[in-house]
Enzyme design. Structure first.
Site, PDB file in Angstrom:
ATOM      1  N   HIS A 124       0.844  -1.052   0.125  1.00  0.00           N
ATOM      2  CA  HIS A 124      -0.006   0.120   0.232  1.00  0.00           C
ATOM      3  C   HIS A 124       0.976   1.244  -0.015  1.00  0.00           C
ATOM      4  CE1 HIS A 124      -3.268   2.650   0.829  1.00  0.00           C
ATOM      5  NE2 HIS A 124      -2.712   2.939   1.895  1.00  0.00           N
ATOM      6  N   HIS A 160       3.091  10.655  -1.711  1.00  0.00           N
ATOM      7  CA  HIS A 160       2.014  10.260  -1.058  1.00  0.00           C
ATOM      8  C   HIS A 160       1.336  11.550  -0.116  1.00  0.00           C
ATOM      9  CE1 HIS A 160      -0.530   8.157   1.838  1.00  0.00           C
ATOM     10  NE2 HIS A 160       0.331   7.424   2.423  1.00  0.00           N
TER      11      HIS A 160
END
Length: 583
Positions: A124, A160
């Protein structure tokens, strides 16, 4: 003799540690050596067949082992007859991972079924910089990248959105993936893109991807298909997938809801690795009590034609045609989201909270959905410190892509590492038959109580290697370490348990000689957990190593089990000697 300084004028001395086989292991050697001091190839073959349960072992196999031992211990064999093992040679063999592995090192599952028939090693929010390349080197097959316009809006960065990670140019990530994709496994790598791009930048991504991967890139002729291709058919291929951009918004909101004090607080050692794996029942009860994961769902569902049209209008056509597995978030009720279309396969994404809610109210529907379609589970947004959840909630319901934060460490991640050691570590584990079969409307119900199917017996004989890998005062400044071993099972709620040995004081080579029994109701999904700790009377116990192994892959007999550090890296020398038996 080892010396530990207590004060300026006083030094304690301890006998040097000696690694000696336990008495009953010596008895095994004596039995198969027929009272002699050496074991010949035929005697070793009998040991392999009768104790190690290797029914197909031949004299040639035994000779091969003897040759390997001889090659690795040359100074011990000068002037000695070839292919005869002394007790010391036998000891060396038992403690050799290469010669006496606890699990099968080869790919041995059928790899020709559709992708939906496999658990797939999924990361992830993976960022391939520095040591994060280790995700592919560990065998992870699904890499997730969040792609954004750069500061000038003329190129694409990987970033991110809810962390302080520095942006990395997408092209650098793609080149890294190409270089390392098939180092650990020949089976396909799926790049999941969460894109926040304009159509012109999507077209730029399409150009980058096709130029970087060339013939390695797989994409279908038609956007609609009745089944996914197989891992075997996709060997050495790269697949593009997408995930809904709203996941970023969900995680950002979740993080914003955290208090300032919690947000600025660094995770403690206990939070980072020492916390026990969350209990499945406890998580179900907690989320049910707190109403997490509403019955009504929003966002897009790639199974709907209207949504497909909407995506087509907003996406670059060059980009869209490269997507093999499109994004999917539930729309309407969970029951609607889990419907199975006999003429079309799709992938659905649920957060860990949504999965818990789904398993409470629609357990069998989830299993039925995953028999043909792909279900991806991702961590809740509040896991900003890269912690993880209990993966067995997803695995017991057939979820193929249980996405984990790979950049942290902890017991849940250790389970993930251990589970995917199965099937030769190739990153694809064939799901058990009971999750794939159904009679009429009946499918596997994970909540049903089941009888014990198999019992695993684990005898923890001894451990060694700490004296080679650690400084003399690493565990205790004033004496040798006091080691104990935790042994247990992770899996179905009825199977999950942890036990521990006694503590062996002041010894670098602990010999516990303790046996444990584990009745298993779903052995196909169980994972054997092993941890070694050093007892500390005044402070928190020190960490001495860990490993997790899939029970379905365990090889019976006397086995060498190497241990790993907190981050999942193998120690150079630290190993346990176990006896594994099934009843």
């Amino acid at each position: 003799m080892g010396s530990y300084k207590m004060c300026l004028c006083f030094t304690r001395k301890f006998h040097a540690a000696e690694c000696e086989l336990p008495p009953d292991v010596k008895d095994v050697f004596a039995t198969y050596a027929e009272g002699g001091t050496q074991m010949n190839p035929e005697q070793l073959r009998r040991f392999l067949v009768e104790v190690q349960k290797d029914a197909g072992a031949t004299v040639a196999d035994a000779e091969g082992i003897a040759d390997q031992v001889r090659h690795r211990r040359p100074r011990h064999h000068i002037g000695k007859p070839s292919r005869l093992l002394s007790l010391e040679d036998f000891h060396f063999f038992l403690f050799s991972e290469e010669l006496n592995s606890p699990i099968r090192p080869q790919v041995h599952h059928d790899m020709t079924a559709p992708l939906s028939h496999y658990y797939i090693y999924t990361g992830h929010n993976s960022y391939l910089t520095g040591n994060q390349l280790s995700t592919l080197q560990r065998g992870v097959r699904v890499i997730e990248l969040d792609i954004w316009p750069n500061s000038k809006k003329d190129n694409v960065d990987v970033l991110h959105g809810r962390t302080l990670t520095a942006p990395v140019e997408l092209i650098k990530c793609l080149k890294s993936i190409k270089e390392f994709a098939f180092v650990a496994s020949p089976y396909p790598v799926i790049i999941t893109l969460e894109d926040h791009l304009t159509p012109d930048l999507q077209a730029q991504v399409a150009k980058m991807v096709t130029e970087t991967f060339g013939d390695m890139l797989y994409y279908p002729e038609s956007a609609s298909r009745e089944n996914f291709p197989s891992p075997e058919a996709l060997k050495k291929r790269i697949i593009l997938s997408t995930k809904p951009p709203k996941e970023y918004l969900e995680s950002k909101i979740s993080k914003d809801d955290e208090s300032e004090s919690q947000r600025g607080k660094a995770p403690s050692d206990e939070e980072a690795w020492g916390r026990e794996v969350p209990d499945i029942k406890a998580e179900l009860e907690y989320d049910d009590k707190n109403g997490e994961g509403d019955e009504e769902c929003e966002d897009e569902n790639d199974g709907d034609e209207d949504d497909d049209k909407k995506v087509g209008q907003n996406s670059s056509p060059e980009y869209k045609r490269l997507i093999t597995i499109a994004a999917g978030k539930p729309k309407g009720t969970l029951k609607d989201a889990l419907r199975v279309d006999p003429d079309k396969v799709r992938r659905l994404s649920l957060s860990e909270q949504e999965l818990v809610k789904a398993t409470v109210s629609h357990s069998r529907e989830v299993v039925r959905f995953t028999q043909k379609n792909i279900l991806r589970i991702y961590p809740k947004g509040t896991r900003f410190n890269s912690s993880n959840y209990n993966p067995f909630i997803g695995w017991m319901h057939g979820a193929q892509m249980v996405a984990f934060n790979m950049q942290g460490y902890g017991r849940s991640l250790w389970l993930m590492h251990g589970f995917y050691k199965g099937n030769g570590g190739c990153g694809f584990i064939k799901k058990p038959d009971f999750l794939m079969t159904h009679q009429g409307e009946e499918v596997f119900d994970p909540s049903t109580n089941r009888p014990v199917k198999r019992t695993l017996k684990v005898k923890v004989y001894m451990g060694d290697g700490w004296r080679l890998d650690f400084k003399q005062t690493h565990f205790d400044a004033f004496s040798p370490p006091d080691f104990y071993c935790r042994v247990g099972i992770a899996g179905a709620p009825a199977d999950s348990v942890m036990k521990k040995t006694k503590t062996i004081e002041d010894c670098w080579v602990p010999a516990w000689n303790e046996e444990f029994e584990f009745p298993l109701t779903i052995p196909e999904l169980a994972v054997l957990r092993l941890e070694v700790h050093e007892y500390d009377m005044s402070e928190k116990d020190d960490f001495g190593g860990q490993t997790c192994l899939p029970v379905s892959e365990l090889r019976p007999g006397l086995r060498c089990v190497p241990l790993f550090d907190r981050k999942g890296n193998k120690f150079k020398s630290v190993k346990l000697l176990l006896r594994l038996q099934f009843e």
